[in-house]
Write a protein that holds these residues in place. Sequence first.
Motif, PDB file in Angstrom:
ATOM      1  N   LEU A   1       0.821  -1.209   0.000  1.00  0.00           N
ATOM      2  CA  LEU A   1       0.000   0.000   0.000  1.00  0.00           C
ATOM      3  C   LEU A   1       0.859   1.265   0.000  1.00  0.00           C
ATOM      4  N   SER A   2       2.041   1.185   0.604  1.00  0.00           N
ATOM      5  CA  SER A   2       2.948   2.335   0.574  1.00  0.00           C
ATOM      6  C   SER A   2       3.332   2.674  -0.856  1.00  0.00           C
TER       7      SER A   2
ATOM      8  N   TYR B   1       0.333   4.107  -2.740  1.00  0.00           N
ATOM      9  CA  TYR B   1       0.090   5.502  -2.369  1.00  0.00           C
ATOM     10  C   TYR B   1       1.062   6.427  -3.095  1.00  0.00           C
ATOM     11  N   GLN B   2       2.292   5.960  -3.299  1.00  0.00           N
ATOM     12  CA  GLN B   2       3.249   6.756  -4.069  1.00  0.00           C
ATOM     13  C   GLN B   2       2.742   6.967  -5.493  1.00  0.00           C
TER      14      GLN B   2
ATOM     15  N   TYR C   1      -0.366   6.959  -6.365  1.00  0.00           N
ATOM     16  CA  TYR C   1      -1.504   7.880  -6.253  1.00  0.00           C
ATOM     17  C   TYR C   1      -1.016   9.329  -6.232  1.00  0.00           C
TER      18      TYR C   1
END
Length: 371
Positions: free
Chosen positions: A352-353, A356-357, A359
């Motif tokens: 998810l990290s 998110y990057q 995103y």
Amino acid sequence: MGDAGEIRMQIAGPAMHAGTGGVANNGTSPATAAPPTMSERVQWWAVVLVNIVFLLGGQSVASFLGRIYYDQGGGSLWMATLVQSCGTPLAIPLLLYFRRRPRSTAVTRPPLLKISAIYAGLGVLLAADNLMYSYALLYLSLSTYSLICATQLSFNAVFSYFLNKEKFTALILNSVVLLTFSAALVGVSHGSDRTNSSVPEGKFPLGFALTLTASALFSLILSLMQLTFDKVLKSDTFYDVVEMQFWSNTAAAVVSVAGLFISGEWSSLDGEMDGYKKGKVAYGMTLAWTAISWQLATVGMMGLVAAVSSLFTNVISTVGLPLSPIVAVIFFGDQMDGVKVLAMLIGVWGFLSYIYQHYLDDAKVKKILAE
């Protein structure tokens, strides 16, 4: 993933991925290319989504069938390796179709000897990688195997930094550390690798090492493929994707067939088929559908490498991380203790990290296009 030009090339890709390999159709550089239209963005995302479905669907089904092959009495490691690359004839219709289509830009093809050597080299690496994965899936439960495979994202982040000029951000570094820690947890708690699958006793350390090595090699292969698209072919049309997939996997299949005969495993295939618990038809169907699944996964993988990047491809292939251990518990009786659950959650956090990057990068692209 740092400056606007790189972000636009990776996320808003249609202008740069229309077959020119990183150069816009009018010859301008990515940083100064005209922003893609809405229809181009929609078309590009449609291609990306199709490749994602191919990769995730093919990869999940192939891993599942690979474990079934061993559990039902299959034991040929070279046969398990061969089915990962022998589905290349399925790509011939696509290869012929896209070869006849006119190209939107004139791209000078590299010398035949050079491109042949590259495809052959990739094929040898793929065969070695497939063999290690075959051993790993034999020696580990599916849940453990899947969790360790997630480390390929960490390896690919490193290879992409050095080979493909990807930028490291705090979120990507966080993702690498978390996924590495997740694999380390699995590695130091091999007592939890109990399963109803036919996993040999005492082979966990070797299986762990092989899975880790195979993940690193797979990540290197993805980065080399992206480097080939960018620096050698200088084009990433669907024809280029299918061509690379076809010839590199054909080379891998040739190496696998050679290994099958040199090892002597070919002589035991009749007995293996006769002794298969579900019967001869099930034996053939398992191998056939495994080959088809790997073929779809490979097309999706190379399509994403060409359309986006090798790092993004590895992120997508990691999406199945939370699902595989659960499937393994249901169908193979794998034990899912606290350590594995913790490793899975840490792996999801790392995944998810990275998402998110992407995103944040996409939001930055939209801001650039709006200006």
